[in-house]
Design a protein around this motif. Structure first.
Motif, PDB file in Angstrom:
ATOM      1  N   TYR A 280      35.889  26.287   6.548  1.00  0.00           N
ATOM      2  CA  TYR A 280      34.487  26.442   6.174  1.00  0.00           C
ATOM      3  C   TYR A 280      34.315  26.559   4.659  1.00  0.00           C
ATOM      4  O   TYR A 280      33.229  26.314   4.133  1.00  0.00           O
ATOM      5  CB  TYR A 280      33.886  27.671   6.872  1.00  0.00           C
ATOM      6  CG  TYR A 280      33.678  27.470   8.347  1.00  0.00           C
ATOM      7  CD1 TYR A 280      32.931  26.389   8.820  1.00  0.00           C
ATOM      8  CD2 TYR A 280      34.210  28.343   9.287  1.00  0.00           C
ATOM      9  CE1 TYR A 280      32.724  26.197  10.173  1.00  0.00           C
ATOM     10  CE2 TYR A 280      34.014  28.161  10.650  1.00  0.00           C
ATOM     11  CZ  TYR A 280      33.271  27.086  11.084  1.00  0.00           C
ATOM     12  OH  TYR A 280      33.071  26.883  12.430  1.00  0.00           O
ATOM     13  N   LYS A 281      35.391  26.924   3.950  1.00  0.00           N
ATOM     14  CA  LYS A 281      35.312  27.003   2.490  1.00  0.00           C
ATOM     15  C   LYS A 281      34.967  25.645   1.900  1.00  0.00           C
ATOM     16  O   LYS A 281      34.171  25.540   0.965  1.00  0.00           O
ATOM     17  CB  LYS A 281      36.643  27.493   1.915  1.00  0.00           C
ATOM     18  CG  LYS A 281      36.952  28.952   2.218  1.00  0.00           C
ATOM     19  CD  LYS A 281      38.272  29.354   1.587  1.00  0.00           C
ATOM     20  CE  LYS A 281      38.593  30.820   1.912  1.00  0.00           C
ATOM     21  NZ  LYS A 281      39.887  31.233   1.338  1.00  0.00           N
ATOM     22  N   TYR A 282      35.558  24.592   2.468  1.00  0.00           N
ATOM     23  CA  TYR A 282      35.252  23.250   1.975  1.00  0.00           C
ATOM     24  C   TYR A 282      33.823  22.848   2.319  1.00  0.00           C
ATOM     25  O   TYR A 282      33.163  22.145   1.546  1.00  0.00           O
ATOM     26  CB  TYR A 282      36.234  22.234   2.564  1.00  0.00           C
ATOM     27  CG  TYR A 282      37.619  22.340   2.008  1.00  0.00           C
ATOM     28  CD1 TYR A 282      37.873  22.116   0.661  1.00  0.00           C
ATOM     29  CD2 TYR A 282      38.696  22.684   2.827  1.00  0.00           C
ATOM     30  CE1 TYR A 282      39.151  22.220   0.148  1.00  0.00           C
ATOM     31  CE2 TYR A 282      39.983  22.788   2.321  1.00  0.00           C
ATOM     32  CZ  TYR A 282      40.202  22.558   0.986  1.00  0.00           C
ATOM     33  OH  TYR A 282      41.472  22.666   0.478  1.00  0.00           O
ATOM     34  N   LEU A 283      33.351  23.277   3.467  1.00  0.00           N
ATOM     35  CA  LEU A 283      31.983  22.949   3.865  1.00  0.00           C
ATOM     36  C   LEU A 283      30.980  23.632   2.942  1.00  0.00           C
ATOM     37  O   LEU A 283      29.985  23.025   2.515  1.00  0.00           O
ATOM     38  CB  LEU A 283      31.747  23.372   5.321  1.00  0.00           C
ATOM     39  CG  LEU A 283      30.551  22.713   6.029  1.00  0.00           C
ATOM     40  CD1 LEU A 283      30.664  21.197   5.996  1.00  0.00           C
ATOM     41  CD2 LEU A 283      30.438  23.205   7.455  1.00  0.00           C
ATOM     42  N   VAL A 284      31.253  24.900   2.611  1.00  0.00           N
ATOM     43  CA  VAL A 284      30.394  25.627   1.664  1.00  0.00           C
ATOM     44  C   VAL A 284      30.439  24.944   0.305  1.00  0.00           C
ATOM     45  O   VAL A 284      29.409  24.746  -0.354  1.00  0.00           O
ATOM     46  CB  VAL A 284      30.836  27.101   1.548  1.00  0.00           C
ATOM     47  CG1 VAL A 284      30.089  27.790   0.404  1.00  0.00           C
ATOM     48  CG2 VAL A 284      30.593  27.840   2.865  1.00  0.00           C
ATOM     49  N   LEU A 285      31.663  24.564  -0.122  1.00  0.00           N
ATOM     50  CA  LEU A 285      31.824  23.884  -1.403  1.00  0.00           C
ATOM     51  C   LEU A 285      31.077  22.557  -1.405  1.00  0.00           C
ATOM     52  O   LEU A 285      30.470  22.171  -2.423  1.00  0.00           O
ATOM     53  CB  LEU A 285      33.316  23.649  -1.661  1.00  0.00           C
ATOM     54  CG  LEU A 285      33.739  23.350  -3.100  1.00  0.00           C
ATOM     55  CD1 LEU A 285      33.308  24.461  -4.047  1.00  0.00           C
ATOM     56  CD2 LEU A 285      35.244  23.153  -3.173  1.00  0.00           C
ATOM     57  N   PHE A 286      31.089  21.857  -0.270  1.00  0.00           N
ATOM     58  CA  PHE A 286      30.368  20.592  -0.164  1.00  0.00           C
ATOM     59  C   PHE A 286      28.879  20.799  -0.408  1.00  0.00           C
ATOM     60  O   PHE A 286      28.268  20.085  -1.210  1.00  0.00           O
ATOM     61  CB  PHE A 286      30.589  19.969   1.217  1.00  0.00           C
ATOM     62  CG  PHE A 286      29.581  18.901   1.570  1.00  0.00           C
ATOM     63  CD1 PHE A 286      29.627  17.653   0.972  1.00  0.00           C
ATOM     64  CD2 PHE A 286      28.567  19.160   2.491  1.00  0.00           C
ATOM     65  CE1 PHE A 286      28.694  16.670   1.282  1.00  0.00           C
ATOM     66  CE2 PHE A 286      27.628  18.189   2.810  1.00  0.00           C
ATOM     67  CZ  PHE A 286      27.695  16.942   2.207  1.00  0.00           C
ATOM     68  N   PHE A 287      28.268  21.763   0.268  1.00  0.00           N
ATOM     69  CA  PHE A 287      26.833  21.986   0.128  1.00  0.00           C
ATOM     70  C   PHE A 287      26.462  22.413  -1.291  1.00  0.00           C
ATOM     71  O   PHE A 287      25.471  21.939  -1.861  1.00  0.00           O
ATOM     72  CB  PHE A 287      26.352  23.035   1.139  1.00  0.00           C
ATOM     73  CG  PHE A 287      26.238  22.512   2.539  1.00  0.00           C
ATOM     74  CD1 PHE A 287      25.315  21.519   2.846  1.00  0.00           C
ATOM     75  CD2 PHE A 287      27.053  22.986   3.552  1.00  0.00           C
ATOM     76  CE1 PHE A 287      25.210  21.016   4.140  1.00  0.00           C
ATOM     77  CE2 PHE A 287      26.956  22.500   4.845  1.00  0.00           C
ATOM     78  CZ  PHE A 287      26.029  21.512   5.140  1.00  0.00           C
ATOM     79  N   VAL A 288      27.282  23.306  -1.884  1.00  0.00           N
ATOM     80  CA  VAL A 288      26.987  23.786  -3.242  1.00  0.00           C
ATOM     81  C   VAL A 288      27.102  22.651  -4.256  1.00  0.00           C
ATOM     82  O   VAL A 288      26.191  22.425  -5.070  1.00  0.00           O
ATOM     83  CB  VAL A 288      27.938  24.948  -3.628  1.00  0.00           C
ATOM     84  CG1 VAL A 288      27.754  25.323  -5.095  1.00  0.00           C
ATOM     85  CG2 VAL A 288      27.680  26.158  -2.741  1.00  0.00           C
ATOM     86  N   LEU A 289      28.213  21.916  -4.198  1.00  0.00           N
ATOM     87  CA  LEU A 289      28.423  20.828  -5.149  1.00  0.00           C
ATOM     88  C   LEU A 289      27.443  19.685  -4.908  1.00  0.00           C
ATOM     89  O   LEU A 289      26.998  19.025  -5.852  1.00  0.00           O
ATOM     90  CB  LEU A 289      29.864  20.317  -5.054  1.00  0.00           C
ATOM     91  CG  LEU A 289      30.943  21.293  -5.523  1.00  0.00           C
ATOM     92  CD1 LEU A 289      32.333  20.693  -5.311  1.00  0.00           C
ATOM     93  CD2 LEU A 289      30.748  21.665  -6.989  1.00  0.00           C
ATOM     94  N   PHE A 290      27.095  19.443  -3.639  1.00  0.00           N
ATOM     95  CA  PHE A 290      26.112  18.398  -3.324  1.00  0.00           C
ATOM     96  C   PHE A 290      24.793  18.689  -4.029  1.00  0.00           C
ATOM     97  O   PHE A 290      24.206  17.815  -4.668  1.00  0.00           O
ATOM     98  CB  PHE A 290      25.903  18.316  -1.814  1.00  0.00           C
ATOM     99  CG  PHE A 290      24.994  17.194  -1.381  1.00  0.00           C
ATOM    100  CD1 PHE A 290      25.538  15.979  -0.986  1.00  0.00           C
ATOM    101  CD2 PHE A 290      23.621  17.345  -1.372  1.00  0.00           C
ATOM    102  CE1 PHE A 290      24.712  14.920  -0.592  1.00  0.00           C
ATOM    103  CE2 PHE A 290      22.784  16.306  -0.983  1.00  0.00           C
ATOM    104  CZ  PHE A 290      23.334  15.091  -0.590  1.00  0.00           C
ATOM    105  N   VAL A 291      24.336  19.929  -3.923  1.00  0.00           N
ATOM    106  CA  VAL A 291      23.062  20.318  -4.546  1.00  0.00           C
ATOM    107  C   VAL A 291      23.146  20.192  -6.064  1.00  0.00           C
ATOM    108  O   VAL A 291      22.228  19.655  -6.713  1.00  0.00           O
ATOM    109  CB  VAL A 291      22.672  21.750  -4.139  1.00  0.00           C
ATOM    110  CG1 VAL A 291      21.472  22.231  -4.958  1.00  0.00           C
ATOM    111  CG2 VAL A 291      22.365  21.821  -2.647  1.00  0.00           C
TER     112      VAL A 291
END
Length: 443
Positions: A188-199
Motif C-alpha cells: 500500500y506504500k506504493y499505492l499511497v506514493l502513486f496518488f501523492v505523486l500523481f497529484v
C-alpha cells in the motif's frame, strides 16, 4: 511465414519500447498548444500516468508477471492509438488516449526488458531488422514535420499498426512461467506514493500549460509537505522501500532517472525555448533517437569496463551541453552513453539475487522513476527562483517556457537554467566517481 511475422513483431516491439516515452509526449504536447483545458489534459494525463504508473502496478493486489504486464501494455498502447485516431474527430476521446498510452509507456519498457532477458537465457530467437527500425523512425520523424491535423492522424495510425504487429512477438514466449517466490507482494506504500505523486505531477504539468499560478503554488506546498513526511518516515522507520538494493546501486539508479529527465524533458524544453518549437526535430529528436540506436555498438567498444566508459561519456556530454553551439552534439553523446549506462544498470539488477527474479527490473524502474520525478520538481523550483531573481512572475515564467518562438528573455532564462541544471548532475557524477575511488583504495 510464422517466423517472419514474429520477426516483424520483434522489430515493432523494439521501436515502441525505445520511443513510447518520447513520441506520444511530443504529439500530445502539440495537441495542447492552444493551452485550453480540453487541449492540455491528454498531455497531462499521459505524462502523469507515464511517470507514476510503476507505483500503481506495484501498489495494487495483483499476480501479474512481466509477460502478462507486457501483453497488457501492448493492448493499452493499441487502445490508446485507436482513441487517439478517433480523437481527431471527437476531441474528448484524446483524454482516454492519453491515459492508455501513459500506462503503456509506464509498463512496456520495463516488462519488455525482463522478457528480453528471458529470451536470452532460454535461447529464444528475438531478432529484429535494423533497416525496418530506421525506416519507421524516419517515417515517424517526417510525421512530426507535417501540419497538426495530418500529423495526428498519421502518428496514431502508424503507432496503432506497430502495436498490433508487436503482439506477434509474444507468441513464442506464451509458456512463460513464474514461481511464487519470484513474484512479490503488493504494498500500500506504493499505492499511497502513486496518488501523492500523481497529484503533484498533475498540478505541475497542468499549471505550466494553463499558465495557472495557483496550481503551481499548490504543487510547491504539496512537494514540501511530501519531503517533510519522507524525512519523518526515514527518521522513525527501518522498513524502507528497496532496502535490499545496495546503497551505491540505488544512488546510481536515482541519478539515472535524473539524467533521463534532464535529457528528455529539460533538454526538449531548452531546445524549444532557445531555438523555437520548429527546431525540436533537428536539435533534439534526431540526436536523441540516434544516440539510442548507436548505443549498443558504442557499448561494445568499452572492453569490459562499461560503467567507467559510460560515466566518462555522460560527463563529456553534459560538459558539451553547457555550450549552446554544441547543444546537438551534447544531446547525441549524452543520449548514447546514457543508454549504454542504462544497459549496464539493468544487468546489475538482473544479478541481484536478493530481489524476486521477475521483478528485479521493476525495482530498477521504480527507483529511477523516483529520481526522475524528484529531479523535475527541483528543476521547476530552480526555474521559478531564477524568474523571481529577475523581478518577474511565475505566470511570466510559464509564458516564457511555453511560447513557440524564442525571445531574448527566453534564451537568457534557458542559458542560466541550463548552467545550474547541468552543474547539479555533473556534481552528482563527480561525487559518485570520488566515492568509487575511495572504496577501491580501501579494498
Amino acid at each position: 511465414m510464422k517466423q517472419n511475422i514474429q520477426f516483424i513483431g520483434n522489430t515493432m516491439l523494439s521501436i515502441i519500447s525505445s520511443t513510447v516515452i518520447v513520441l506520444p509526449f511530443m504529439i500530445f504536447l502539440n495537441w495542447g498548444s492552444s493551452h485550453t483545458v480540453i487541449a492540455i489534459l491528454p498531455f497531462v494525463i499521459f505524462y502523469t500516468f507515464r511517470t507514476t504508473g510503476i507505483f500503481f502496478i506495484r501498489g495494487i493486489k495483483t499476480e501479474l508477471n512481466s509477460y502478462t504486464l507486457l501483453k497488457l501494455a501492448i493492448y493499452c498502447g493499441f487502445l490508446g492509438s485507436i482513441f487517439g485516431l478517433l480523437g481527431v474527430v471527437f476531441p474528448d476521446l484524446e483524454l482516454v488516449s492519453g491515459l492508455f498510452l501513459g500506462l503503456s509507456a509506464a509498463w512496456l519498457p520495463m516488462a519488455n526488458n525482463t522478457i528480453k532477458r528471458y529470451r536470452v537465457e532460454n535461447d529464444i530467437v528475438g531478432s529484429k531488422n535494423i533497416g525496418i527500425i530506421v525506416l519507421f523512425l524516419v517515417l515517424l520523424g517526417i510525421v512530426f514535420m507535417l501540419s497538426d491535423k495530418y500529423s495526428f492522424v498519421l502518428f496514431f495510425s502508424i503507432y496503432g499498426f506497430m502495436y498490433f504487429l508487436s503482439l506477434s512477438a509474444l507468441v513464442n514466449i506464451k509458456n512463460y512461467e513464474v514461481k511464487a517466490h519470484d513474484l512479490e507482494g503488493y504494498s500500500y506504500k506504493y499505492l499511497v506514493l502513486f496518488f501523492v505523486l500523481f497529484v503533484l505531477v498533475f498540478l505541475l504539468r497542468s499549471s505550466r500549460l494553463l499558465l495557472n499560478t495557483f496550481q503551481f503554488d499548490y504543487f510547491v506546498y504539496g512537494m514540501f509537505f511530501l519531503v517533510l513526511c519522507v524525512l519523518i518516515l526515514m527518521a522513525f522507520s527501518r522498513n524502507r522501500p528497496q532496502r535490499r538494493v545496495p546503497g551505491d546501486l540505488s544512488y546510481m539508479t536515482v541519478l539515472n532517472g535524473a539524467l533521463g529527465n534532464y535529457l528528455f524533458l529539460f533538454s526538449s524544453l531548452y531546445a524549444a525555448g532557445y531555438y523555437g518549437h520548429s527546431q525540436l526535430i533537428v536539435k533534439f529528436y534526431l540526436p536523441y533517437v540516434l544516440g539510442i540506436m548507436v548505443a549498443p555498438k558504442v557499448g561494445s567498444l568499452s572492453k569490459g569496463k562499461i560503467k567507467e566508459f559510460a560515466l566518462i561519456g555522460m560527463t563529456g556530454g553534459l560538459i558539451l551541453l553547457l555550450f549552446t553551439p554544441l547543444f546537438t552534439i551534447g544531446i547525441l553523446i549524452l543520449s548514447t552513453f546514457k543508454s549504454v549506462f542504462n544497459g549496464w544498470l539493468t544487468d546489475k539488477y538482473v544479478s541481484q539475487n536478493e530481489l524476486p527474479r521477475d521483478k528485479r527490473i521493476w525495482v530498477k524502474y521504480t527507483i529511477q522513476s523516483l529520481g526522475s520525478i524528484i529531479h523535475q520538481f527541483i528543476l521547476m523550483i530552480i526555474g521559478s527562483l531564477l524568474v523571481f531573481e529577475n523581478h518577474s512572475s511565475i505566470k511570466n515564467f510559464f509564458v516564457i517556457t511555453s511560447q513557440k518562438i524564442p525571445t531574448v528573455e527566453s534564451r537568457a532564462l534557458m542559458t542560466n537554467w541550463n548552467g545550474i541544471a547541468t552543474g547539479i548532475l555533473l556534481i552528482a557524477l563527480i561525487i559518485y566517481g570520488l566515492g568509487s575511488t575511495i572504496r577501491l583504495k580501501e579494498k
